[in-house]
Design a protein around this motif. Structure first.
Motif, PDB file in Angstrom:
ATOM      1  N   PHE A 357       0.963  -0.840   0.096  1.00  0.00           N
ATOM      2  CA  PHE A 357      -0.462   0.093   0.164  1.00  0.00           C
ATOM      3  C   PHE A 357       0.586   1.024  -0.280  1.00  0.00           C
ATOM      4  O   PHE A 357       0.305   2.236  -0.579  1.00  0.00           O
ATOM      5  CB  PHE A 357      -0.797  -0.171   0.956  1.00  0.00           C
ATOM      6  CG  PHE A 357      -1.583   1.248   1.000  1.00  0.00           C
ATOM      7  CD1 PHE A 357      -3.398   1.055   0.460  1.00  0.00           C
ATOM      8  CD2 PHE A 357      -1.316   2.684   1.864  1.00  0.00           C
ATOM      9  CE1 PHE A 357      -3.894   2.493   0.538  1.00  0.00           C
ATOM     10  CE2 PHE A 357      -2.803   2.933   2.125  1.00  0.00           C
ATOM     11  CZ  PHE A 357      -3.674   3.425   1.614  1.00  0.00           C
ATOM     12  N   SER A 358       1.993   1.235   0.543  1.00  0.00           N
ATOM     13  CA  SER A 358       3.266   2.218   0.986  1.00  0.00           C
ATOM     14  C   SER A 358       4.204   2.634  -0.095  1.00  0.00           C
ATOM     15  O   SER A 358       4.481   3.490  -0.780  1.00  0.00           O
ATOM     16  CB  SER A 358       3.232   2.263   1.608  1.00  0.00           C
ATOM     17  OG  SER A 358       4.099   1.037   2.468  1.00  0.00           O
ATOM     18  N   GLN A 359       4.991   1.350  -0.229  1.00  0.00           N
ATOM     19  CA  GLN A 359       6.070   1.427  -1.202  1.00  0.00           C
ATOM     20  C   GLN A 359       5.641   1.452  -2.706  1.00  0.00           C
ATOM     21  O   GLN A 359       4.979   1.024  -3.238  1.00  0.00           O
ATOM     22  CB  GLN A 359       7.218   0.305  -0.283  1.00  0.00           C
ATOM     23  CG  GLN A 359       6.888  -0.181   0.897  1.00  0.00           C
ATOM     24  CD  GLN A 359       7.452   1.637   1.692  1.00  0.00           C
ATOM     25  OE1 GLN A 359       8.955   2.084   1.596  1.00  0.00           O
ATOM     26  NE2 GLN A 359       6.678   1.844   2.481  1.00  0.00           N
ATOM     27  N   ASN A 360       6.943   2.450  -2.759  1.00  0.00           N
ATOM     28  CA  ASN A 360       6.359   1.871  -4.231  1.00  0.00           C
ATOM     29  C   ASN A 360       7.019   1.113  -5.841  1.00  0.00           C
ATOM     30  O   ASN A 360       8.634   1.118  -5.997  1.00  0.00           O
ATOM     31  CB  ASN A 360       7.679   3.087  -5.524  1.00  0.00           C
ATOM     32  CG  ASN A 360       7.827   3.946  -6.792  1.00  0.00           C
ATOM     33  OD1 ASN A 360       7.193   3.682  -7.409  1.00  0.00           O
ATOM     34  ND2 ASN A 360       8.462   5.198  -6.428  1.00  0.00           N
ATOM     35  N   ILE A 363       3.618  -1.945  -8.825  1.00  0.00           N
ATOM     36  CA  ILE A 363       2.351  -2.472  -9.515  1.00  0.00           C
ATOM     37  C   ILE A 363       0.974  -1.668  -9.794  1.00  0.00           C
ATOM     38  O   ILE A 363       0.334  -2.618 -10.286  1.00  0.00           O
ATOM     39  CB  ILE A 363       2.053  -3.697  -8.324  1.00  0.00           C
ATOM     40  CG1 ILE A 363       1.276  -2.784  -6.627  1.00  0.00           C
ATOM     41  CG2 ILE A 363       3.247  -4.698  -7.821  1.00  0.00           C
ATOM     42  CD1 ILE A 363       1.045  -3.161  -5.639  1.00  0.00           C
ATOM     43  N   HIS A 364       1.456  -0.560  -9.450  1.00  0.00           N
ATOM     44  CA  HIS A 364       0.452   0.569  -9.984  1.00  0.00           C
ATOM     45  C   HIS A 364       1.153   0.528 -11.885  1.00  0.00           C
ATOM     46  O   HIS A 364       0.101   1.599 -12.038  1.00  0.00           O
ATOM     47  CB  HIS A 364       0.899   1.805  -9.704  1.00  0.00           C
ATOM     48  CG  HIS A 364       1.817   2.212  -9.364  1.00  0.00           C
ATOM     49  ND1 HIS A 364       3.311   2.447  -8.916  1.00  0.00           N
ATOM     50  CD2 HIS A 364       2.549   3.267 -10.658  1.00  0.00           C
ATOM     51  CE1 HIS A 364       3.941   3.210  -9.191  1.00  0.00           C
ATOM     52  NE2 HIS A 364       3.423   3.427  -9.746  1.00  0.00           N
ATOM     53  N   ASN A 741      -3.501   3.432  -3.995  1.00  0.00           N
ATOM     54  CA  ASN A 741      -2.998   3.651  -2.721  1.00  0.00           C
ATOM     55  C   ASN A 741      -3.059   4.316  -1.946  1.00  0.00           C
ATOM     56  O   ASN A 741      -4.204   6.025  -2.174  1.00  0.00           O
ATOM     57  CB  ASN A 741      -1.340   2.774  -2.762  1.00  0.00           C
ATOM     58  CG  ASN A 741      -0.815   3.297  -3.692  1.00  0.00           C
ATOM     59  OD1 ASN A 741      -1.019   5.170  -4.135  1.00  0.00           O
ATOM     60  ND2 ASN A 741      -0.282   3.302  -4.558  1.00  0.00           N
ATOM     61  N   MET A 742      -2.047   5.312  -1.392  1.00  0.00           N
ATOM     62  CA  MET A 742      -1.746   6.013   0.175  1.00  0.00           C
ATOM     63  C   MET A 742      -1.144   7.278  -1.570  1.00  0.00           C
ATOM     64  O   MET A 742      -1.050   8.577  -0.655  1.00  0.00           O
ATOM     65  CB  MET A 742      -1.278   5.943   0.877  1.00  0.00           C
ATOM     66  CG  MET A 742       0.574   6.302   0.459  1.00  0.00           C
ATOM     67  SD  MET A 742       1.168   5.803   2.457  1.00  0.00           S
ATOM     68  CE  MET A 742       1.369   7.648   2.650  1.00  0.00           C
ATOM     69  N   HIS A 748      -2.927  -2.680 -10.945  1.00  0.00           N
ATOM     70  CA  HIS A 748      -2.334  -2.903 -12.236  1.00  0.00           C
ATOM     71  C   HIS A 748      -2.606  -4.301 -12.188  1.00  0.00           C
ATOM     72  O   HIS A 748      -1.526  -4.534 -11.604  1.00  0.00           O
ATOM     73  CB  HIS A 748      -1.832  -2.309 -13.130  1.00  0.00           C
ATOM     74  CG  HIS A 748      -2.517  -1.112 -13.366  1.00  0.00           C
ATOM     75  ND1 HIS A 748      -3.484  -1.432 -14.960  1.00  0.00           N
ATOM     76  CD2 HIS A 748      -2.015  -0.098 -13.732  1.00  0.00           C
ATOM     77  CE1 HIS A 748      -4.122   0.482 -14.867  1.00  0.00           C
ATOM     78  NE2 HIS A 748      -3.289   0.845 -14.171  1.00  0.00           N
ATOM     79  N   TRP A 749      -3.501  -5.479 -12.618  1.00  0.00           N
ATOM     80  CA  TRP A 749      -2.960  -6.863 -12.195  1.00  0.00           C
ATOM     81  C   TRP A 749      -2.664  -7.400 -13.969  1.00  0.00           C
ATOM     82  O   TRP A 749      -2.071  -8.617 -14.298  1.00  0.00           O
ATOM     83  CB  TRP A 749      -3.814  -7.565 -12.245  1.00  0.00           C
ATOM     84  CG  TRP A 749      -5.202  -7.445 -10.863  1.00  0.00           C
ATOM     85  CD1 TRP A 749      -5.801  -6.323 -10.334  1.00  0.00           C
ATOM     86  CD2 TRP A 749      -4.004  -8.102  -9.080  1.00  0.00           C
ATOM     87  NE1 TRP A 749      -6.058  -6.798  -9.039  1.00  0.00           N
ATOM     88  CE2 TRP A 749      -4.659  -7.277  -8.459  1.00  0.00           C
ATOM     89  CE3 TRP A 749      -2.987  -9.158  -9.401  1.00  0.00           C
ATOM     90  CZ2 TRP A 749      -4.235  -7.625  -6.755  1.00  0.00           C
ATOM     91  CZ3 TRP A 749      -3.129  -8.917  -7.900  1.00  0.00           C
ATOM     92  CH2 TRP A 749      -3.796  -9.238  -6.729  1.00  0.00           C
TER      93      TRP A 749
END
Length: 749
Positions: A357-360, A363-364, A741-742, A748-749
Motif C-alpha cells: 500500500f505504501s512502497q513504490n 504494481i501500479h 494506494n496512499m 494493475h493486475w
C-alpha cells in the motif's frame, strides 16, 4: 539590627532553638510526613518518590494519645498500608511482557575488545564509504589526529585569514571532538507538496532523494525536549504528506529535511579547499601517558585480550545516485527483511499489505510497462520452519512452500504479480552463521549458549536439537508439549515464544550484514514510502522510548561493513548477545554510537512515550495510552478510526510498531483475508476454519444452501471499528481495486 542578626543566625543551615523550651519547639515544628525514595522494579534510571508518615512524630502521638499498647498497633497498620501501595506499583511494572525489560547497565563491566587503532580504522572506513552523512563530531576518545575527508556531506567554506594574522601554529587540543571535512556533492533541499488541482493524495517522494538526519534530530530528539507531536508535523509537511490540507505557517525552510545531491562545480570547490591549511589535531601539551599507552582512556573487557588487527573489506568509493545510470545501487540493495516463526497469521499478512500500500513497488504500472526509473524495493520474509532450537529437515524448502500455498493469509502473496517484490526464504541458523566470515570458524564453541539475551542464557540440550519431521512450521512429532523449547509462535502472553524472539535478535544483524538492507520486526505497519531513508547511507536503529538506548525493531546496516565486523567480533567475545541493550553497550564502550544513528522513536514508534506516561499533555494523533489501544480502541476515542482513516494514523511517521499482541486478531468481525474474487479460495478456507469451531446455522443444513457463500450483514459487524480493523480493511480495499494506494495509484493486475 538585632532582628537582622537573628535572621542571619536562623538561616545558616544549623539547628537553632531560640525558644524557652527547645524540645517543645522541635515537636511542634516537625512535619507530619517525610519523602522516601523507592526503587521501581525493572526501571533503573528512575526512582519513585512518595511521602510517608513521619514515624517519629506518630510514635509520640500514639504513645501520648493512644497509650503504649495501641501506639505500636497503629504503626503496624501504617507500615502495612505503605507496603500495599509499593506492591501495587511493583505489580504494574512486572506485568509487562518480558521483552520490554532490559538488563542493568549500571556498573556492568566493559565489553570492549578492540584497540584504539582499530576503532580509528572503523571510523575511517565508514566515512570513506559514504556511510556517515552527518556533520556530527567524532568523539575525542577515538584519538584521530587529522580531520578525515567525508564524501557524504558537502564542503563547508572555511574562512582562512591571511598568514600575517595567523598564529605560528594551528594546534588544536587533542582532548576535543573532531569534525569531518565535507567533500561531497551540493545539497538542494526540496519543497514537496501536491500541486493543484491534484491535491487529493500526496506526491511520491522524488527518486534518489535523501533525508537529512541532522535536521530530523534537530526537530525530533527527545533528549532535547522535542515532542512527538511536533516531530510528526515536521515530517508530514517536509515530506509533502499534508496533500492540500496545509495551513499557512510562515516560511518553513527550517523544516525541509529532504534533499537531492547535485554534481557540478562543488567538486572543484572541494579540491580548492583541500589546498587550504587545515587545523592539525596535535596536543597543546605533550601527553606522556598516551605516548606510552596508545589505548589510554579505553576500558577493556576484563579478563580478555585485545582482538588482533581487525580485517575489513575493501572500501567501496561513495558515488552520488545522480551519477549512476542504474536505478538501483548494487552496493546499497533495497531489501526489507522480516523474520517469522510458526503458522502464518494476520500479523505478517498486514505487514506485507502495508508494504504494498505504501512502497513504490511498481504494481501500479502495467505488467509490461518499461521505463520505471525508481529502484523498486524487495521484501524478503524469512521463515523459520519449526521451533527456534530445531534444525530444518532436507525437504524444508518444499514443505515451506506447500504450507504457504495452503495458508489463507500467505497464499495471496505467491501471486505472479508479486514475484519480483515479495520473496519467501527459509531461515537456517547454521547456514546463516556459517555465512558470516567473522563468526563461521568460532560460533560453534558457543552453540550451547546460543540463545543469549541480555546475559540471560536459555540452555538447549543437545537431544532437543533435532530435525523437524512434520514439515515447515510444525513441531517434531516426538515432542508435543508446549514448553519453551518447542513453541512455534506466540499464542498468548503466558505461552510466549521466547526462543524465537532471542533468535530474531541475532538474525537481524546477520541478515543486514550479509545482504544489506533494513530489518523490521513482524509487528510493524508501513505508513509511508521509505525512499529518502534508503537515500541516507548511514546505519541506524531507533531510540528505546525515554532511554538513550537502541531498539533494533528497525535496523539499517550496510552490507559487509566495518561496523558489522565490529559488532560480530565483539558479540562473539561477549556470548553472542544481541539484545538491543547489550548492543547499546557494545557501541558506547567503543565510542562508535555515531556510526549507528539512534533515530527518535517518533519516526517508527510514535505511541511509545505516551504508553510510558511521557508527553501526555501534548500527545500525537491518535492518543494511545497503551499499545492495546490499536486493537481495542477506548470507546470515547472509537469514532476517530472511521472518521479519520489511514490518513489520521500517526501521519508523518514512517511506520508503526505495535509491540507484540500476536494472539489478538486485527479484525475480529472479519478475521479472514478479504481480497475479493481473485483470492476467494483463501477467504472461503479461512471462513470455514472459523465456522468449524461454532455450531452450524440452519442455512448450513444441506442442499444448495450448504454450498452458497455466506453473505455478510452489517448487523454482524462491530459498530465502532478499532484502529487495527480500519487499517486492515483499507489495505485490502486497495488490493480489491476499490481505492488507490496512499499516493493515489491504482493497482494493475
Amino acid at each position: 539590627m538585632a532582628f537582622a542578626s537573628s535572621q542571619r543566625h536562623l538561616t545558616n543551615g544549623l539547628p537553632s532553638h531560640s525558644f524557652g523550651n527547645p524540645e517543645k519547639h522541635h515537636r511542634h515544628s516537625a512535619p507530619w510526613t517525610k519523602p522516601v525514595s523507592l526503587a521501581i522494579p525493572g526501571v533503573h534510571t528512575r526512582r519513585l518518590r512518595i511521602l510517608v508518615p513521619n514515624t517519629g512524630k506518630l510514635s509520640r502521638l500514639g504513645a501520648g494519645r493512644l497509650g503504649r499498647r495501641r501506639g505500636p498497633l497503629l504503626m503496624c497498620f501504617i507500615a502495612l498500608s505503605i507496603f500495599g501501595v509499593y506492591f501495587i506499583v511493583s505489580r504494574r511494572y512486572e506485568g509487562r511482557e518480558w521483552m520490554e525489560q532490559w538488563p542493568s547497565q549500571s556498573g556492568d563491566p566493559s565489553t570492549l575488545v578492540f584497540q584504539r587503532q582499530d576503532l580509528q580504522r572503523i571510523w575511517k572506513w565508514e566515512i570513506a564509504s559514504g556511510h556517515y552523512p552527518s556533520r556530527a563530531s567524532i568523539p575525542k576518545h577515538i584519538g584521530l589526529k587529522q580531520p578525515p575527508h567525508n564524501p557524504a556531506i558537502p564542503p563547508k567554506l572555511r574562512v582562512v585569514p591571511p598568514s600575517r594574522y595567523r598564529p605560528p601554529t594551528t594546534a588544536v587540543a587533542a582532548d576535543t571532538d573532531i569534525d569531518t571535512l565535507g567533500t561531497g556533492p551540493k545539497r538542494v533541499y526540496l519543497d514537496i507538496q501536491s500541486k493543484p488541482p491534484d491535491v487529493a493524495y500526496p506526491p511520491r517522494p522524488v527518486p534518489n532523494s535523501i533525508a537529512d538526519m541532522d535536521v530530523v534530530m534537530k526537530h525530533c530528539d527527545f533528549s532535547t525536549g522535542k515532542y512527538v507531536r511536533d516531530c510528526l508535523e515536521v515530517l508530514r509537511l517536509g515530506g509533502g504528506l499534508d496533500n492540500g490540507r496545509r495551513v499557512r505557517r510562515g516560511q518553513m525552510d527550517d523544516w525541509k529535511y529532504i534533499f537531492l545531491e547535485q554534481e557540478g562545480p562543488v567538486a572543484q570547490l572541494a579540491e580548492d579547499l583541500d589546498q587550504q591549511p587545515i587545523p592539525i589535531a596535535r596536543p597543546a601539551s605533550p601527553n606522556v601517558q598516551r605516548e606510552r599507552d596508545p589505548n589510554a582512556g579505553l576500558n577493556k573487557k576484563p579478563n580478555s585480550e585485545w582482538e588482533s588487527s581487525i580485517a575489513l573489506q575493501a572500501v567501496v568509493p561513495s558515488s552520488s545516485p545522480a551519477a549512476k545510470n542504474d536505478a538501483c545501487d548494487p552496493n546499497n540493495p533495497r531489501v526489507f527483511h522480516m523474520f517469522w516463526t510458526g503458522p502464518f497469521t494476520d500479523k505478517p499478512y498486514l505487514a506485507l499489505m502495508s508494504y504494498l500500500f505504501s512502497q513504490n513497488t511498481g504494481i501500479h504500472l502495467l505488467a509490461n510497462e518499461t521505463g520505471h526509473s525508481v529502484c523498486r524495493p524487495q521484501f524478503w520474509l524469512w521463515i523459520n520452519p519449526g521451533p527456534a532450537a530445531s534444525v530444518p529437515n532436507p525437504s524444508a524448502v518444499h514443505d515451506m512452500y506447500e504450507q504457504l500455498k495452503t495458508s489463507p493469509w500467505a497464499a495471496p502473496f505467491l501471486h505472479p504479480r508479486f514475484k519480483d517484490i515479495i520473496q519467501f526464504k527459509l531461515w537456517n541458523t547454521t547456514e546463516q552463521l556459517d555465512g558470516v566470515p567473522e563468526l563461521k570458524d568460532e560460533w560453534r564453541a558457543l552453540s550451547g549458549s546460543l540463545f543469549n539475551s541480555g546475559g540471560q542464557v536459555i540452555s538447549v540440550p543437545e537431544e532437543k536439537i533435532k530435525a523437524v519431521e512434520s514439515g515447515a512450521g510444525g513441531n517434531s512429532t516426538s515432542t508435543k508439549e508446549d514448553d519453551i523449547l518447542n513453541r512455534t509462535g506466540s499464542k498468548s502472553l503466558s505461552s510466549y515464544d521466547r526462543l524465537s524472539v532471542i533468535l530474531s535478535d541475532m538474525a537481524r544483524f546477520v541478515l543486514c550484514h550479509r545482504f544489506g538492507g533494513i530489518y523490521l520486526d513482524a509487528d510493524t505497519i508501513f505508513l509511508r514510502d521509505w525512499e529518502e531513508l534508503w537515500g541516507w547511507k548511514g546505519a541506524f536503529a531507533y531510540r528505546w522510548s525515554r532511554l538513550e538506548n537502541y531498539n533494533t525493531a528497525v535496523l539499517r546496516m550496510n552490507k559487509n561493513s566495518a561496523l558489522g565486523t565490529f559488532l560480530f567480533r565483539t558479540a562473539l567475545k561477549n556470548g553472542l548477545d544481541f539484545h538491543p541493550m547489550t548492543v547499546t553497550k557494545y557501541m558506547a564502550d567503543a565510542h562508535l554510537e555515531g556510526l549507528l544513528l539512534r533515530l527518535p522513536d517518533a519516526l517508527f514508534d510514535s505511541a511509545w512515550l505516551n504508553t510510558e506516561y511521557f508527553q501526555r499533555e501534548r500527545p500525537p494523533q491518535p492518543y494511545f495510552t497503551e499499545f492495546a489501544d490499536l486493537f481495542d480502541t477506548p470507546p470515547q476515542n472509537s469514532a476517530a478510526p472511521q472518521a479519520l482513516g489511514f490518513e489520521g494514523f500517526f501521519r508523518g511517521a514512517y511506520s508503526y510498531h505495535f509491540h507484540n499482541f500476536w494472539w489478538k486478531p486485527f479484525d475480529p468481525s472479519r478475521n479472514w483475508p478479504d481480497l475479493g474474487p481473485r483470492f476467494i479460495a483463501g477467504e472461503r478456507a479461512a471462513r470455514h476454519a472459523l465456522s468449524a469451531s461454532s455450531p452450524p446455522s440452519p442455512a448450513d443444513a444441506g442442499g444448495a444452501e450448504a454450498d452458497k457463500e455466506d453473505e455478510d450483514s452489517v448487523t454482524d459487524d462491530k459498530r465502532d471499528l478499532d484502529w487495527s480493523a480500519v487499517l486492515k480493511r483499507t489495505f485490502e480495499s486497495y488490493i480489491r481495486g476499490e481505492r488507490p494506494n496512499m499516493y493515489g495509484e491504482w493497482i494493475h493486475w
